[in-house]
Scaffold this active site. Structure first.
Site, PDB file in Angstrom:
ATOM      1  N   CYS A   1       0.860  -1.182   0.000  1.00 37.84           N
ATOM      2  CA  CYS A   1       0.000   0.000   0.000  1.00 37.84           C
ATOM      3  C   CYS A   1       0.895   1.231   0.000  1.00 37.84           C
ATOM      4  O   CYS A   1       1.971   1.199  -0.598  1.00 37.84           O
ATOM      5  CB  CYS A   1      -0.947  -0.018   1.206  1.00 37.84           C
ATOM      6  SG  CYS A   1      -0.105   0.049   2.797  1.00 37.84           S
ATOM      7  N   HIS A   2       0.494   2.289   0.669  1.00 39.81           N
ATOM      8  CA  HIS A   2       1.293   3.511   0.734  1.00 39.81           C
ATOM      9  C   HIS A   2       2.404   3.399   1.770  1.00 39.81           C
ATOM     10  O   HIS A   2       3.569   3.621   1.467  1.00 39.81           O
ATOM     11  CB  HIS A   2       0.400   4.717   1.027  1.00 39.81           C
ATOM     12  CG  HIS A   2       1.138   6.006   1.114  1.00 39.81           C
ATOM     13  ND1 HIS A   2       1.591   6.670  -0.003  1.00 39.81           N
ATOM     14  CD2 HIS A   2       1.526   6.743   2.178  1.00 39.81           C
ATOM     15  CE1 HIS A   2       2.227   7.767   0.383  1.00 39.81           C
ATOM     16  NE2 HIS A   2       2.202   7.840   1.701  1.00 39.81           N
TER      17      HIS A   2
END
Length: 139
Positions: A103-104
């Site tokens: 993800c981030h």
């Protein structure tokens, strides 16, 4: 190993290396009906030497960020199934598929792996966040 090493998250670059070492990567995509019709007929090929084949077959590099984040830049070859619809993953990815999830920052991917494991996935791995990724991103 240092005293604070337990605070470090997964190494996304190492996770990407593991993913690239896989044989016959399955390329999946979850998109809107409009996006699907615009790309219908596309063929994706992966050509590797026998030496590059690895025991992890059919792996999927899974980005669990929002579609907007994904469009802003993602790791080449990754597929986007946002965390908020991860419960639909079973519709397009079989339970025994190796998943390399990012993800981030690593928080949503950690949550996604936990959810996937509760759904019955046995080969899901959190590889962290794209912010630590040193490779090129696709837009």
């Amino acid at each position: 190993m240092g005293i604070f090493d337990f605070l470090m998250g997964p190494d996304i670059d190492q996770g990407i290396e593991e993913y690239h070492a896989t044989q016959g990567a399955v390329l999946l995509d979850v998109c809107t009906p409009e996006e699907y019709h615009a790309t219908q007929g596309a063929v994706l090929l992966d050509v590797r030497t026998p030496e590059e084949y690895h025991a992890t077959q059919g792996a999927v590099l899974l980005d669990v960020r929002t579609p907007e984040e994904y469009r802003q830049g993602h790791i080449p070859g990754s597929k986007n199934i946002p965390l908020y619809v991860i419960n639909k993953a079973e519709e397009v990815i079989s339970l025994d598929t190796p998943l390399f999830v990012y993800c981030h920052s690593g928080a949503r991917s950690r949550e996604a792996v936990s959810m996937l494991e509760r759904m019955g996935y046995t080969r899901a791995k959190n590889i962290g966040g794209i912010t630590a990724y040193k490779g090129e991103v696709e837009r």
